[in-house]
Structure formats: structure tokens, C-alpha cells
Enzyme design. Structure first.
Site, short mmCIF file in Angstrom:
data_model
loop_
_atom_site.label_atom_id
_atom_site.label_comp_id
_atom_site.label_asym_id
_atom_site.label_seq_id
_atom_site.Cartn_x
_atom_site.Cartn_y
_atom_site.Cartn_z
CD GLN A 122 3.19 5.59 2.87
OE1 GLN A 122 2.16 5.13 2.37
NE2 GLN A 122 4.16 4.85 3.38
CG HIS A 181 -0.64 0.92 7.22
ND1 HIS A 181 0.22 0.50 8.20
CD2 HIS A 181 0.09 1.72 6.41
CE1 HIS A 181 1.42 1.04 7.99
NE2 HIS A 181 1.36 1.78 6.90
CD GLU A 182 -0.95 2.42 2.73
OE1 GLU A 182 -0.54 3.59 2.65
OE2 GLU A 182 -0.20 1.47 3.03
CG HIS A 203 0.26 6.66 5.69
ND1 HIS A 203 1.37 7.12 6.35
CD2 HIS A 203 0.48 5.33 5.47
CE1 HIS A 203 2.24 6.13 6.52
NE2 HIS A 203 1.71 5.04 6.00
CB CYS A 228 5.24 2.05 7.60
SG CYS A 228 4.64 3.47 6.68
CG LEU A 229 6.79 1.00 1.60
CD1 LEU A 229 6.13 1.33 0.27
CD2 LEU A 229 7.98 0.09 1.42
N GLY A 275 0.83 -1.18 0.00
CA GLY A 275 0.00 0.00 0.00
C GLY A 275 0.87 1.24 0.00
#
Length: 166
Positions: free
Chosen positions: A56, A141-142, A145, A99-100, A51
Site C-alpha cells: 500500500q 486483511h494486511e 495485501h 481499506c485505505l 493497518g
């Protein structure tokens, strides 16, 4: 398509800012949005993510891309504009997340086992998806963000005691 720079860090201002709704117009600005979403998808896939949210990738707009049904014949990348979770299950599940934007950090997070999400596509069509398991976790999760939250803000008590942070 181009790989985008992923924003990193717990105190990164872009990651900690609530994102603005996207106004779809059907005009040239939507072409820029389409290219940005394509770049987001490429960035997610080349970074081995499941994701990616627009913040991000440096833009505080309410857009996410999610790899759903990973590893199955029904695998797809969902592009969600202005996603909103409209229903959650009573049941919660705890699982490890990373997480990225926080490379090398992992922790145990409680998430709803099932969610319903409403969103729009680039053409302005409204969609509603019922998700469970990993698909539900990815979307939660996304969307976090988009609200300026990181998974570390949701660590379980055990993780906060240092038992699950790698």
C-alpha cells in the site's frame, strides 16, 4: 518521518503483486527498512487507518503495521516482518471492512475469529501472537495485501448481490 503515498485502485499492479520476503541482515539496509516502517506507521495513523501493508506504501515486501487493541490502555502498533498465519479457528465472523487503498468502498467479509501469527521484528527476533476479534481481522486483511489480495476479493454472497456495498 514522512507520510507515504498510499497506492489505490482495484487493478493497481503493486497491490496485485505477491510481496517478497524480507532478508534481515543487521546492516545498513535494515536502517532503510526501519525508516520505511516508521513512515508506514505515520502514514497509517495520519490516514485514520488500523493497518497498513508495505504494498500500500509502494513496496512489494512482506511488512505490515497494525494498530492493535485500539482504544484501550493496551493499544500498540505492531510492526511485523514476514508475518505468517500459523493457526486459524474453525469459527468465522462476518464484518464490514474498508481499506485505505479503496477509499469509499466497504463490504461484508468473512474472516477467522481467531488466528495465530508468527513474524519477526527488526532485530530478527521471532514473535508469535494469538489474536481474536478486530485484531485478528486487521492482521488477516494486511497479510492479504502481501499476497496481492484486496478485501473486495473476499466479499460475502450478500455483498456480491449489492446488499452491503456502500
Amino acid at each position: 518521518m514522512a507520510k507515504l503515498l498510499i497506492q489505490t485502485g482495484r487493478e493497481n499492479k503493486i497491490l496485485r503483486t505477491k510481496s517478497a520476503e524480507v532478508k534481515l541482515s543487521g546492516k545498513k539496509s535494515d536502517k532503510k527498512l526501519k525508516k520505511f516502517i516508521e513512515d508506514m506507521k505515520e502514514t497509517m495513523m495520519t490516514s485514520d487507518g488500523v493497518g497498513l501493508a508495505a504494498p500500500q506504501a509502494g513496496e512489494n515486501i512482506r511488512v505490515i503495521v497494525c494498530l492493535l487493541n485500539q482504544g484501550t490502555k493496551n493499544e500498540l502498533i505492531a510492526e511485523m516482518i514476514n508475518p505468517v498465519i500459523t493457526r486459524v479457528s474453525e469459527k468465522m465472523e462476518v464484518g464490514e471492512e474498508g481499506c485505505l487503498s479503496l477509499p469509499g468502498e466497504f463490504g461484508m467479509v468473512a474472516r477467522y475469529a481467531e488466528v495465530t501469527v508468527r513474524y519477526f521484528d527488526l532485530k530478527g527476533a521471532e514473535w508469535v501472537l494469538g489474536l481474536k476479534g478486530l485484531n485478528a481481522v486487521i492482521v488477516q486483511h494486511e497479510i492479504d495485501h502481501l499476497d496481492g489480495k484486496l478485501f473486495v476479493d473476499r466479499l460475502t454472497e450478500q455483498a456480491l448481490k449489492g446488499q452491503h456495498i456502500l
